[in-house]
Design a protein around this motif. Structure first.
Motif, mmCIF file in Angstrom:
data_model
loop_
_atom_site.group_PDB
_atom_site.id
_atom_site.type_symbol
_atom_site.label_atom_id
_atom_site.label_comp_id
_atom_site.label_asym_id
_atom_site.label_seq_id
_atom_site.Cartn_x
_atom_site.Cartn_y
_atom_site.Cartn_z
ATOM 1 N N SER A 1 37.237 -1.977 -70.095
ATOM 2 C CA SER A 1 36.266 -2.583 -71.021
ATOM 3 C C SER A 1 35.030 -1.708 -71.210
ATOM 4 O O SER A 1 34.400 -1.734 -72.271
ATOM 5 C CB SER A 1 35.845 -3.970 -70.506
ATOM 6 N N HIS A 2 34.649 -0.916 -70.189
ATOM 7 C CA HIS A 2 33.471 -0.049 -70.297
ATOM 8 C C HIS A 2 33.866 1.401 -70.552
ATOM 9 O O HIS A 2 33.069 2.312 -70.339
ATOM 10 C CB HIS A 2 32.639 -0.144 -69.017
ATOM 11 N N SER A 3 35.086 1.594 -71.014
ATOM 12 C CA SER A 3 35.573 2.947 -71.307
ATOM 13 C C SER A 3 35.939 3.032 -72.778
ATOM 14 O O SER A 3 36.233 2.026 -73.435
ATOM 15 C CB SER A 3 36.793 3.265 -70.430
ATOM 16 N N SER A 4 35.926 4.246 -73.305
ATOM 17 C CA SER A 4 36.313 4.433 -74.704
ATOM 18 C C SER A 4 37.827 4.405 -74.886
ATOM 19 O O SER A 4 38.320 4.336 -76.012
ATOM 20 C CB SER A 4 35.766 5.773 -75.221
ATOM 21 N N SER A 5 38.574 4.450 -73.776
ATOM 22 C CA SER A 5 40.049 4.445 -73.842
ATOM 23 C C SER A 5 40.569 3.040 -74.125
ATOM 24 O O SER A 5 40.048 2.057 -73.589
ATOM 25 C CB SER A 5 40.632 4.961 -72.527
ATOM 26 N N ARG A 6 41.613 2.954 -74.934
ATOM 27 C CA ARG A 6 42.237 1.688 -75.275
ATOM 28 C C ARG A 6 43.759 1.825 -75.134
ATOM 29 O O ARG A 6 44.480 1.914 -76.128
ATOM 30 C CB ARG A 6 41.852 1.257 -76.694
#
Length: 525
Positions: free
Chosen positions: A440-445
């Motif tokens: 949730s706090h990362s740019s990765s999805r």
């Protein structure tokens, strides 16, 4: 090892595991077709459901939690403590074997001795074979943690060949031995497997290869339990994590093998019907065990080594998290597309597959419907395997405990396959929720891997409609010409799916090229 080296080793391990599973399931597939012509379906039912359930339950409950705990983290741990902990699998397995053996002999319905002779000896030997296999557990974990890829492939391949050859030989020479045949073959399999691991490590330890790789052990006696200086015999942090995984694995085993437990303890099917069900069940799960299980086992090691257990993505190395997210996304996309392919084409070709494999014994009655439902189940298995693979590698001990509670609250039973589908759906939902929170706090999805391209979805829908229409018009009582045309329709639709996937799923294609195909290209140069 760097993250890239771990990824390369995990991919290599997955590739070899897929090949191993293809050989193992292929030989088992052929062996079932062969034994059906010499042994009664009642004996097949007792062996493949009742006795195989005893063996798998003992082995799973004795070692699964230890494996997951001891493969967490890096290889730079105190291996004497780890090996001491792993040797506990043997007494734990012996205890489970005695307890469950008594249940199998005294509390469950005993097969008719006239049609299924030597049941008591079968229970004894299958329980013994489980304990024998656990003797290799410390060696197996060492090999997996240090990425000894070829050892597992060679050891299990040779053991499978020994088992199949012995089974065929005994079936041809002494078919009246009944359960003796399969029990002795199972014991030979586990004994040979242990022997392969022992011989490898006896030769490897102390060698120049071991010294070059800085292997943490140097003598054969280091493989045995012993005291450590100024430290407890076992790492209590790992022991507590093992207990958390055990509570979760106990529930997972019940959910995974639920239909076999229902058949075994409630007698809802006779032994002959159990034999037919097991054959259809194995046919339906071929691809799941060929591909999904090796991927889950191999990439669990990758995620466990790259990520630090119990910490959110924002607290870890950015490059490692980005790589883990990219791999997770590609794995989800890969297994989703394979699962969708099985679901779409499984509906229209279940009847034909069963008719070719087992004749009217399998293709009449509920067999085709069961296989169609299983095709849907395979899709859920695919997604659940990868999401849980990541979840179990990243979760803290407390989060694993909370998962155990979740499974306890939500296990259901609404029919064999449909109950499994429900359970898998709920487990996927829990894993997806965890992954979403983790990144949730990362740019990765990485969950984008669960969304195929619109063009590919359209091709899947068209293929489902065309193959279903083809089955109605051409299959399966109109002769072999119509059957071949039906197969050709499926081949054309499958080709359309593959071509569309190649041009629309570019990130997945790049992942396969760089992590799988590049290795074989380099070997060929």
């Amino acid at each position: 090892m760097s993250s890239q080296e771990v990824l390369s080793s995990a991919t290599k391990l997955a590739s070899y595991n897929v090949l191993l599973q293809v050989m193992f399931r292929g030989l088992t597939f052929v062996l079932n077709a062969f034994t059906l012509r010499f042994v009664s379906k009642e004996i097949i039912g007792v062996v493949n459901v009742r006795l195989a359930l005893l063996y798998s339950t003992v082995v799973f409950l004795a070692r699964e939690a230890f494996r997951r705990a001891c493969l967490s983290g890096s290889t730079e741990q105190n291996w004497t403590q780890v090996i001491n902990l792993l040797w506990l699998t043997v007494p734990v397995g012996a205890l489970w074997s005695v307890l469950l053996g008594w249940v199998w002999l005294c509390l469950l319905e005993v097969p008719d001795p006239a049609g299924t002779p030597h049941y008591e000896v079968g229970v004894l030997l299958f329980g013994l074979s489980a304990v024998v296999e656990l003797l290799a557990e410390p060696l197996w974990v060492l090999a997996q943690a240090h990425m000894f890829v070829r050892l597992k492939v060679i050891a299990e391949s040779l053991s499978i060949i020994v088992k199949c050859l012995l089974t065929v030989l005994l079936v041809l020479l002494v078919p009246h031995w009944g359960l003796y045949i399969f029990s002795l073959a199972q014991l030979a399999y586990t004994s040979f497997l242990v022997l392969c691991y022992v011989l490898y490590f006896v030769k490897f330890l102390g060698s120049q290869e071991a010294e070059k790789s800085s292997f943490p052990l140097s003598r054969v006696r280091d493989l045995l339990p012993k005291r450590t200086r100024d430290k407890p015999m076992v790492n209590w942090r790992l022991a507590k994590l093992t207990w958390s995984f055990f509570k979760q694995s106990f529930l997972k085993q019940i959910l995974t093998e639920g239909e076999r437990y229902v058949m075994t303890f409630l007698n809802v099917l006779n032994f002959g019907d159990q034999g037919v069900y097991d054959i259809v069940n194995n046919l339906g799960s071929l691809v799941a065990r060929f591909i999904f299980q090796p991927i889950e086992e191999s990439f669990y090691i990758f995620f466990a080594k790259v990520l630090e257990r119990g910490k959110q993505a924002k607290q870890q190395n950015t490059d490692d998290v980005t790589m883990a997210a990219a791999v997770l996304e590609c794995l989800l996309k890969l297994v989703l597309l394979i699962g969708l392919t099985i679901t779409v084409f499984g509906y229209a070709y279940s009847h034909l597959a069963l008719d070719i494999y087992g004749g009217s014994l399998l293709s009449s009655g509920s067999g085709p419907s069961l296989l169609r439902y299983y095709s849907l189940y395979v899709l859920l298995l695919a997604v659940n395997g990868v999401t849980e693979c990541f979840t179990f590698a990243a979760m803290s001990k407390e989060q694993v405990d909370s998962l155990s509670y979740f499974l306890t609250q939500w296990q259901g039973s609404v029919g064999f396959i449909l109950a499994n589908c429900l359970n898998m759906t709920l487990r996927i939902a829990h894993s997806v929720r965890y992954i979403q929170g983790y990144f949730s706090h990362s740019s990765s999805r990485p969950l984008a891997g669960l969304l195929p391209s619109p063009a590919l979805l359209l091709v899947f829908l068209g293929s489902a409609g065309l193959t279903a229409l083809s089955e109605v018009l051409l299959c399966c009582d109109r002769g072999w010409i119509s059957r071949l045309v039906h197969i050709a329709v499926g081949a054309v639709c499958l080709l359309a799916v593959l071509i569309t996937a190649f041009f629309t799923e570019t990130k997945l294609v790049h992942f396969i090229r760089t992590q799988y195909l590049s290795r074989y290209t380099k070997k060929g140069m």
